[in-house]
Enzyme design. Sequence first.
Site, short mmCIF file in Angstrom:
data_model
loop_
_atom_site.label_atom_id
_atom_site.label_comp_id
_atom_site.label_asym_id
_atom_site.label_seq_id
_atom_site.Cartn_x
_atom_site.Cartn_y
_atom_site.Cartn_z
N ASN A 201 0.84 -1.19 0.00
CA ASN A 201 0.00 0.00 0.00
C ASN A 201 0.88 1.25 0.00
OD1 ASN A 201 -2.69 1.13 0.33
ND2 ASN A 201 -2.17 1.58 2.46
N HIS A 241 -4.74 9.77 -1.10
CA HIS A 241 -4.86 11.03 -0.33
C HIS A 241 -4.55 12.16 -1.33
CE1 HIS A 241 -5.37 8.94 3.44
NE2 HIS A 241 -4.23 8.30 3.30
N ASP A 273 -9.28 10.23 0.18
CA ASP A 273 -9.86 11.47 0.70
C ASP A 273 -9.23 12.60 -0.12
OD1 ASP A 273 -8.02 11.21 3.88
OD2 ASP A 273 -7.28 11.75 1.88
C1 XIL Z 1 -3.30 7.80 10.15
C2 XIL Z 1 -4.54 7.87 11.02
O1 XIL Z 1 -5.62 8.38 10.27
C3 XIL Z 1 -4.26 8.77 12.22
O2 XIL Z 1 -5.38 8.75 13.08
C4 XIL Z 1 -3.02 8.27 12.95
O3 XIL Z 1 -2.73 9.16 13.99
C5 XIL Z 1 -1.84 8.18 11.99
O4 XIL Z 1 -2.17 7.33 10.87
N1 XIL Z 1 -1.53 6.64 5.52
C6 XIL Z 1 -1.83 5.51 6.19
C7 XIL Z 1 -2.66 5.53 7.40
O5 XIL Z 1 -1.54 4.40 5.69
O6 XIL Z 1 -2.35 4.47 8.29
C8 XIL Z 1 -2.54 6.87 8.11
O7 XIL Z 1 -3.54 6.87 9.11
C9 XIL Z 1 -2.76 8.00 7.13
C10 XIL Z 1 -1.74 7.97 6.04
#
Ligand code: XIL
Length: 360
Positions: A201, A241, A273
């Site tokens: 991932n 993201h 997102d």
């Molecule tokens: C983030 C969570 O949303 C937060 O709550 C935590 O503090 C940190 O991790 N990429 C990822 C996720 O693979 O595991 C991350 O999630 C966001 C970025």
Amino acid sequence: MRRRDFVFGALGAGLASSGALDPFVWSDPTAKAAPVRGVIPYGTAVRTDLLDTEFDYKAAIVDHCQLVVGEGGLKWFDLRPSEDQFVFDQPDRLIDFADRNGMQMRGHTLAWYGAMPDWTQTIASPAQAERELVHHITTVVGRYQGRIPSWDVVNEAIAEHPESGATIRNSIWQERLGKRYIELALRTAADVDPSAQLVINDYNIENPTQQCRDRRQALLDLLRDLKDRDVPLHAVGIQGHLPGDMEIDKEGLSKFVEAVKGMQLEVLVTELDVIDNKLPAREYDRDQIVAARAGDFLKAISDVARPSAILTWGITDRYTWVPTWFKRDDGKPNRPLPLDAGCRPKALMKVIDEFTGAAE
Ligand code: XIL
């Protein structure tokens, strides 16, 4: 035939026809029927602690989702407070919620640089690192064998800014084992649960920047190396993201998915997102741009290969990680997700429904 069987059958058939691995069926068709809404399962990251207190949050997940993944819970920080502890409360709660609502649960994540408890810094040698990683994966994947059908085995393995000879991101695993930690994690997970979909991932591959181009190439090189050596690996998770103020590199992303498909790997959208901190203040305008970015992103992927799942990293703007790093200068709340803070669908939900087939 129940819609669920049709969906999962179609999913499996789609994989078979696409020349991917044996049809990977998300679930035992005899399982309880979920309110399946399309031909691509949609799901969300869940803050498990809220399921018992926020009923509109829980209802929104049940109404819209066929998949869930813990936003936390299966990260080392939550799971392993000390070297001799495993705390499974959160993932156990989430998988029970998923089972009761006919959903599938994804596992996130087994090997990552992030959310690591302090004690892991004391892992001093390659031998100890191997023991710890194998023990962790064996224990965790073993506990949910047959119940969690898809794992983000390795998360964000690619360096933030890959350079030749330095393409793998630093982590305790990389420091102690080099990039062989990736193969070790995948082989261990496959040994423990041969039926699980094993996923690598990553993020920041979606835009027309040199960094994204470098990261796409580095990820493809890693995937090709693993596949050439018959390391068990089934799919790539594209986190998604998306910076709302940046266009999607449709050609670059489609070519990336083409190359992934050529390696007989599936594609999942795992953490969609749209980061709206630099988008207009007016909510309607912002929501439209957020939806358009996601639509461009999903089209660039789906034009080449049907994602075997689409998940957003949260479902309602009320709970999103985005302001942790991308607060708006005007102080307005971020709006990165399919539902607003009141769990009402926004334009982004409509776009997702169109791609999953739920809109029909
Ligand atoms: C983030 C969570 O949303 C937060 O709550 C935590 O503090 C940190 O991790 N990429 C990822 C996720 O693979 O595991 C991350 O999630 C966001 C970025």
